[in-house]
Every structure is written in structure tokens, then in C-alpha cells.
Design an enzyme around this catalytic site. Structure first.
Site, PDB file in Angstrom:
ATOM      1  N   ASN A   9       0.862  -1.176   0.000  1.00  0.00           N
ATOM      2  CA  ASN A   9       0.000   0.000   0.000  1.00  0.00           C
ATOM      3  C   ASN A   9       0.901   1.229   0.000  1.00  0.00           C
ATOM      4  OD1 ASN A   9      -1.749   2.090   0.535  1.00  0.00           O
ATOM      5  ND2 ASN A   9      -2.354   1.354   2.578  1.00  0.00           N
ATOM      6  N   LYS A  11       0.128   4.256  -0.261  1.00  0.00           N
ATOM      7  CA  LYS A  11      -0.517   5.441   0.327  1.00  0.00           C
ATOM      8  C   LYS A  11      -0.261   6.660  -0.572  1.00  0.00           C
ATOM      9  CE  LYS A  11      -0.249   3.252   4.766  1.00  0.00           C
ATOM     10  NZ  LYS A  11      -0.275   3.369   6.201  1.00  0.00           N
ATOM     11  N   HIS A  95      -9.609   0.777   4.746  1.00  0.00           N
ATOM     12  CA  HIS A  95      -8.330   1.025   5.421  1.00  0.00           C
ATOM     13  C   HIS A  95      -8.574   1.984   6.596  1.00  0.00           C
ATOM     14  CE1 HIS A  95      -4.322   2.512   6.267  1.00  0.00           C
ATOM     15  NE2 HIS A  95      -3.883   1.399   5.712  1.00  0.00           N
ATOM     16  N   GLU A  97      -7.100   4.468   7.655  1.00  0.00           N
ATOM     17  CA  GLU A  97      -6.957   5.899   7.364  1.00  0.00           C
ATOM     18  C   GLU A  97      -8.208   6.446   6.675  1.00  0.00           C
ATOM     19  OE1 GLU A  97      -3.096   5.574   5.514  1.00  0.00           O
ATOM     20  OE2 GLU A  97      -2.338   4.950   7.469  1.00  0.00           O
ATOM     21  N   GLU A 167      -5.526  -5.116  10.453  1.00  0.00           N
ATOM     22  CA  GLU A 167      -4.543  -4.059  10.658  1.00  0.00           C
ATOM     23  C   GLU A 167      -4.859  -3.308  11.945  1.00  0.00           C
ATOM     24  OE1 GLU A 167      -2.494  -2.955   6.660  1.00  0.00           O
ATOM     25  OE2 GLU A 167      -4.121  -1.572   7.074  1.00  0.00           O
ATOM     26  N   GLY A 173       2.175   2.283  10.691  1.00  0.00           N
ATOM     27  CA  GLY A 173       3.090   3.411  10.542  1.00  0.00           C
ATOM     28  C   GLY A 173       3.763   3.833  11.828  1.00  0.00           C
ATOM     29  N   SER A 212       3.276  -2.049  10.361  1.00  0.00           N
ATOM     30  CA  SER A 212       4.726  -2.048  10.593  1.00  0.00           C
ATOM     31  C   SER A 212       5.407  -3.380  10.246  1.00  0.00           C
ATOM     32  CB  SER A 212       5.041  -1.623  12.029  1.00  0.00           C
ATOM     33  OG  SER A 212       4.544  -0.312  12.270  1.00  0.00           O
TER      34      SER A 212
HETATM   35  P1  PGA Z   1       2.640   0.258   7.630  1.00  0.00           P
HETATM   36  O1  PGA Z   1       1.183   0.449   6.971  1.00  0.00           O
HETATM   37  O2  PGA Z   1       3.217  -1.019   7.071  1.00  0.00           O
HETATM   38  O3  PGA Z   1       3.427   1.486   7.169  1.00  0.00           O
HETATM   39  O4  PGA Z   1       2.465   0.213   9.087  1.00  0.00           O
HETATM   40  C1  PGA Z   1       0.328  -0.637   6.757  1.00  0.00           C
HETATM   41  C2  PGA Z   1      -0.951  -0.174   6.122  1.00  0.00           C
HETATM   42  O5  PGA Z   1      -1.422   0.917   6.466  1.00  0.00           O
HETATM   43  O6  PGA Z   1      -1.528  -0.863   5.261  1.00  0.00           O
END
Ligand code: PGA
Length: 251
Positions: A9, A11, A95, A97, A167, A173, A212
Site C-alpha cells: 500500500n 498510500k 483502510h 486511514e 490491521e 506506521g 509495521s
Molecule cells: P505500515 O502500513 O506497514 O506502514 O504500518 C500498513 C498499512 O497501512 O496498510
């Protein structure tokens, strides 16, 4: 045996030049027998370019979101059919976010899931709890509610053509990964909840872990019986790191 899947992803990162270099590196390093399905999910505007660059390769292209509507007066929205048209084969829905920053409700996520499948694409449905919810022991309640919203709208059979991703929001993140056992516990809970409706679908649907994930921790996470791969944010922007994670997903 369930399919192993690693999805990146990106982003809101990248540029034409950066994406071209990243995809070149992925293509160069991509093993002939990856042993796992691989997706990259760039921002909307780069989908067509990335899909063209990946044409003929084993790496598939996914989008990060889609409208719940088919077409019409929805300024700023992108329909799932349009994503199919430019070469996508999957779409991330729900997701954290999107849920947190854009207020995508459980019901809207469910409608997006349905729109994605109606366009012939594979939804990658994300579920996960916030830190406070984990600390107050509400993880199963939250994840169960997010999952049920989709099951109520589309029915359990639709999960046979979907990918799930657990997740935990507190791990996204932040560099703070769930322990393999924490991930396994929630993955097991998700599979059990689906099995209560349809044991066969529960055994088939891939459940990815995200939050992460990096090359250094992917192996121990993917070794858990109910973890079928990963949804990778930050580490998917680095070709070497992403390819190493893909390597860790080999069965
Ligand atoms: P990350 O994000 O690996 O940077 O923690 C995962 C995601 O949001 O899909």
C-alpha cells in the site's frame, strides 16, 4: 492450502519518476517462482502507468479505495469499474486511514466492498481496532462489527472472492508491530466468526496482517497458522525490503 499474498500500500507517496524506478527494481528482483501473489497499490493517478509497466509480469495492481457508487455526479470519486478499466485487479476497502480521516462508516465500507466485487475486482477488506479499544479489551467486538457489516450486506459466499487484512490501527506506521501471537489471536477470531457461517469459505479466505511489517519481522508473523501474508505500507516503498517480505511469504 490458502494462497499467500503480499500487497504493498503505497498510500499518498511517489511520483512518475519514483514509481518507475521502484517498479523497475521490483521487476528485476521478482523471483520466477514467488510462491505468493503480489500486489502493489499506488495512488489513483499512477494506476494506469504502473499497470502498463507491470503488464505481462506476475505483479498485480490494486487501488487504495473506490466509490460505493457505480457512476454519476460524485465529484472527486473514482468508480470500481474505472479501476478495472485501467488495469486494476484489486481494491483496498476500509483502510483505517479512510475510516478515521475520511469517516468511512462500516456500512459505507460494506457498500464499497460490494461495488468492487460488482466490477469483477477483488476487495482487500481491512479491519482493526484502535489502541484504546485494545486496551479496553474491545478488539473482538470492533473487528467483529466491521466484519459483520460486510457479511450482512453481501453474505458469506462473497468472502470466497475477497482478501481480508487485519490491521491494528496502533501498529500502522508506528513501528510498533503486533506480536505474532497477538496477530494470530485476531486472525483466528476472524476465521472462527466466518466459520460459524460457512466452514469452507473460512478455510479459503486469505487473512493478511498489516501494521509495521518489515523484512525483519515478516517471517515470524507469516509463520503463524492463520496469517496468510501481509499488507505492507512504509516498507513497500523500498524494493529490496518489499522483495524480502515477499520471500518471507513463501510457503
Ligand atoms: P505500515 O502500513 O506497514 O506502514 O504500518 C500498513 C498499512 O497501512 O496498510
Amino acid at each position: 492450502m490458502r494462497r499467500r499474498i503480499v500487497a504493498g500500500n503505497w498510500k499518498m507517496h511517489g511520483s512518475v519518476a519514483e514509481n518507475t524506478t521502484l517498479v523497475d527494481k521490483l521487476l528485476q528482483g521478482f523471483p520466477a517462482d514467488a510462491g505468493a501473489d503480489c500486489y502493489v497499490c499506488p495512488p489513483f493517478v499512477y494506476l494506469r502507468g504502473v499497470a502498463r509497466q507491470l503488464d505481462g509480469s506476475a505483479i498485480r495492481v490494486g487501488a487504495q479505495d473506490a466509490s460505493a457508487e457505480i457512476q454519476g455526479a460524485y465529484t472527486g470519486e473514482v468508480a470500481a469499474g474505472m479501476l478495472a478499466d485501467v488495469g486494476c485487479s484489486a481494491v483496498i476497502v476500509g483502510h483505517s486511514e479512510r475510516r478515521t480521516l475520511h469517516h468511512d462508516s462500516d456500512q459505507l465500507v460494506a457498500r464499497k466492498f460490494m461495488a468492487v466485487q460488482a466490477a469483477g475486482l477483488t476487495p482487500i477488506l481491512c479491519v482493526g481496532e484502535q489502541l484504546g479499544q485494545r486496551e479496553s479489551k474491545q478488539t473482538e467486538q470492533v473487528v467483529g462489527r466491521q466484519l459483520d457489516a460486510v457479511l450482512d450486506l453481501v453474505g458469506v459466499a462473497a468472502l470466497g472472492k475477497a482478501i481480508l487484512a487485519y490491521e491494528p490501527v496502533w501498529a500502522i506506521g508506528t513501528g510498533r508491530t503486533a506480536t505474532p501471537q497477538q496477530a494470530e489471536d485476531v486472525h483466528h477470531f476472524i476465521r472462527k466468526r466466518i466459520a460459524a457461517l460457512d466452514g469452507k469459505i473460512a478455510g479459503l479466505v486469505p487473512v493478511l496482517y498489516g501494521g509495521s511489517v518489515k523484512a525483519a519481522n515478516a517471517g515470524e508473523l507469516f509463520a503463524m497458522p492463520n496469517v496468510d501474508g501481509g499488507l505492507i505500507g512504509g516498507a513497500s516503498l523500498n524494493a529490496e525490503e518489499f522483495l524480502a517480505i515477499l520471500q518471507a511469504a513463501r510457503t
